[in-house]
Scaffold this motif. Structure first.
Motif, PDB file in Angstrom:
ATOM      1  N   LEU A 116       0.883  -1.069   0.023  1.00 35.51           N
ATOM      2  CA  LEU A 116      -0.245   0.148  -0.185  1.00 35.51           C
ATOM      3  C   LEU A 116       0.547   1.332   0.017  1.00 35.51           C
ATOM      4  CD1 LEU A 116      -2.744  -0.655   2.637  1.00 35.51           C
ATOM      5  CD2 LEU A 116      -3.035  -0.793   0.310  1.00 35.51           C
ATOM      6  N   THR A 247      -1.320  -5.069   2.254  1.00 32.81           N
ATOM      7  CA  THR A 247      -2.319  -5.969   2.391  1.00 32.81           C
ATOM      8  C   THR A 247      -2.839  -7.273   2.057  1.00 32.81           C
ATOM      9  OG1 THR A 247      -5.153  -5.960   2.778  1.00 32.81           O
ATOM     10  CG2 THR A 247      -3.765  -4.226   0.654  1.00 32.81           C
ATOM     11  N   THR A 249      -4.769  -8.331  -1.677  1.00 34.66           N
ATOM     12  CA  THR A 249      -5.253  -7.497  -2.890  1.00 34.66           C
ATOM     13  C   THR A 249      -6.956  -7.962  -2.777  1.00 34.66           C
ATOM     14  OG1 THR A 249      -3.559  -8.045  -4.568  1.00 34.66           O
ATOM     15  CG2 THR A 249      -5.860  -7.821  -5.395  1.00 34.66           C
ATOM     16  N   ALA A 252      -8.474  -5.470  -0.715  1.00 31.29           N
ATOM     17  CA  ALA A 252      -8.461  -4.114  -0.500  1.00 31.29           C
ATOM     18  C   ALA A 252      -9.545  -3.642  -1.662  1.00 31.29           C
ATOM     19  CB  ALA A 252      -7.007  -3.258  -1.619  1.00 31.29           C
ATOM     20  N   GLN A 253      -9.514  -4.691  -2.850  1.00 30.41           N
ATOM     21  CA  GLN A 253     -10.877  -4.784  -3.806  1.00 30.41           C
ATOM     22  C   GLN A 253     -12.135  -4.798  -3.085  1.00 30.41           C
ATOM     23  OE1 GLN A 253      -9.569  -8.020  -6.050  1.00 30.41           O
ATOM     24  NE2 GLN A 253      -8.579  -7.084  -7.512  1.00 30.41           N
ATOM     25  N   GLN A 256     -12.012  -1.092  -0.961  1.00 29.37           N
ATOM     26  CA  GLN A 256     -11.697   0.203  -1.802  1.00 29.37           C
ATOM     27  C   GLN A 256     -11.363   0.696  -1.180  1.00 29.37           C
ATOM     28  OE1 GLN A 256     -12.189   0.543  -5.503  1.00 29.37           O
ATOM     29  NE2 GLN A 256     -10.321   1.721  -5.686  1.00 29.37           N
ATOM     30  N   ILE A 259     -10.365   1.467   2.007  1.00 25.57           N
ATOM     31  CA  ILE A 259      -8.027   1.679   1.848  1.00 25.57           C
ATOM     32  C   ILE A 259      -8.144   2.846   1.817  1.00 25.57           C
ATOM     33  CG2 ILE A 259      -6.820   1.070   0.362  1.00 25.57           C
ATOM     34  CD1 ILE A 259      -7.209  -1.243   2.606  1.00 25.57           C
ATOM     35  N   GLU A 260      -8.565   3.175   0.725  1.00 21.55           N
ATOM     36  CA  GLU A 260      -8.502   4.800   0.311  1.00 21.55           C
ATOM     37  C   GLU A 260      -9.134   6.172   1.638  1.00 21.55           C
ATOM     38  OE1 GLU A 260      -7.504   6.013  -2.189  1.00 21.55           O
ATOM     39  OE2 GLU A 260      -7.491   3.937  -3.109  1.00 21.55           O
ATOM     40  N   TYR A 345      -0.549  -1.335  -5.023  1.00 24.43           N
ATOM     41  CA  TYR A 345      -1.598  -0.685  -5.202  1.00 24.43           C
ATOM     42  C   TYR A 345      -1.101   1.052  -5.539  1.00 24.43           C
ATOM     43  CZ  TYR A 345      -6.031   1.168  -3.225  1.00 24.43           C
ATOM     44  OH  TYR A 345      -6.653   1.533  -3.248  1.00 24.43           O
TER      45      TYR A 345
END
Length: 350
Positions: A116, A247, A249, A252-253, A256, A259-260, A345
């Protein structure tokens, strides 16, 4: 009379049907549509390491405890990177701080990991008693004590020797301690456990500050910042990139937005901790989180701890150069090959 009775029954039936129709949209009979509950906010479980890799998380941790963070976080502190990694692999953590070479190794082992952000640059320093060393070239003919043979720190040192025209096997004598704490003990004694002496010792923060705060270490001075030595020989605009957060994938998917938000708040946390104007308060946050045990050490260590935040393409550029340098010494330290673009990422559309 019969016609009146039939008419009355018909009207009663119609009234009942209308009443029934009025309740078909809502079982409660209120006539309003049912409320759909909002999706609960994702709580991200984060593994934090003691030392520089964890320092930048201290402000976000404090904000989370105070209830002022926008995201929802659960923090766990680890003294050993391997323990944090084990919990991450077991699915007990969503994000974990780890050395950057470890992240690459896991990726090349076909595990579901995605980096990340880089959170720590070079924290390595050469120290000596005296005024004989001001560059890597000055190490020719000297004995240098370092820690963790075969580790990232060892490979960084050997890369810098090679890039400065020195042969690590013949031009410099390298003594290796098993870990940083043992090396601090050697420095305080002025010799190894086998009574071998050395001219220079290589330590990371906060071990540098730990040594300087002892009576036996007071005569040492930092003679070279290895970030400067790296900048002199590495590709332009790249840095030593030692620590990161990663992290999976899949996580994260699936999350999202969370995570942002984390990356935004983490970046702000690092900016606060790294700001010299916040030194006192930042040090106290670090101590409160248990990342560094005492405030004097945190205050002394922070300026040299290379806290940083690199994400997206900046992260990818820095890491590819760093990984390439490590590969020159030992490709297996990153799992044998440079990671593909999917590892990074937020870089190149990932």
């Amino acid at each position: 009379m019969k016609k009146l009775i039939a008419l009355f029954l018909l009207l009663a039936c119609l009234t009942g049907m209308l009443a029934a129709c009025g309740n078909t949209d809502n079982d409660t009979g209120t006539g309003t549509a049912p409320q759909v509950p909002e999706e609960e906010q994702t709580t991200i479980r984060i593994g934090v390491l003691s030392g520089p890799t964890g320092m930048g998380m201290a402000k976000l941790w404090a904000d989370s405890n105070a209830g002022t963070a926008e995201g929802s976080y659960q923090f766990t502190l680890y003294d050993a990177p391997q323990n944090a990694l084990n919990d991450f692999i077991a699915g007990e953590l969503d994000i974990v701080a780890t050395p950057t070479n470890t992240a690459a190794t896991r990726y090349n082992a076909k595990q579901d990991v995605q980096i990340l952000a880089v959170n720590t640059l070079g924290t390595l320093y050469l120290m000596e008693k005296g005024e004989t060393v001001s560059s890597i070239a000055d190490l020719r003919g000297k004995t240098v004590a370092i820690s963790a043979p075969g580790s990232t720190t060892d490979l960084i040192f050997r890369y810098l020797l090679t890039e400065n025209g020195l042969d690590p096997e013949s031009d410099v004598t390298i003594l290796t301690a098993p870990d940083h704490d043992t090396l601090v003990g050697w420095a305080r004694m002025g010799k190894t456990s086998d009574n071998e002496t050395f001219d220079v010792v290589m330590l990371p923060e906060p071990k540098v500050s730990q040594l300087l705060l002892t009576e036996e270490g007071a005569d040492y001075r930092v003679c070279l910042d290895l970030n400067d030595a790296w900048a002199a020989v590495a590709p332009a605009d790249t840095s030593i990139a030692m620590g990161c957060v990663m992290t999976t994938t899949a996580f994260a998917q699936a999350h999202q937005d969370a995570i942002e938000l984390f990356l935004s708040e983490y970046s702000a946390s690092i900016s606060y901790i790294a700001d010299p104007d916040n030194l006192q308060s930042a040090a106290q946050m670090i101590v409160d989180a248990g990342i560094i045990p005492k405030a004097p050490m945190a205050i002394k260590a922070l300026p040299g701890s290379a806290i940083a935040f690199l994400s997206g393409d900046d992260m990818k550029t820095a890491l590819e150069a760093f990984y390439s340098a490590l590969c020159e010494q030992n490709p297996q330290v990153i799992g044998g090959a440079l990671p593909s673009d999917a590892f990074y990422y937020g870089a190149g559309g990932n």
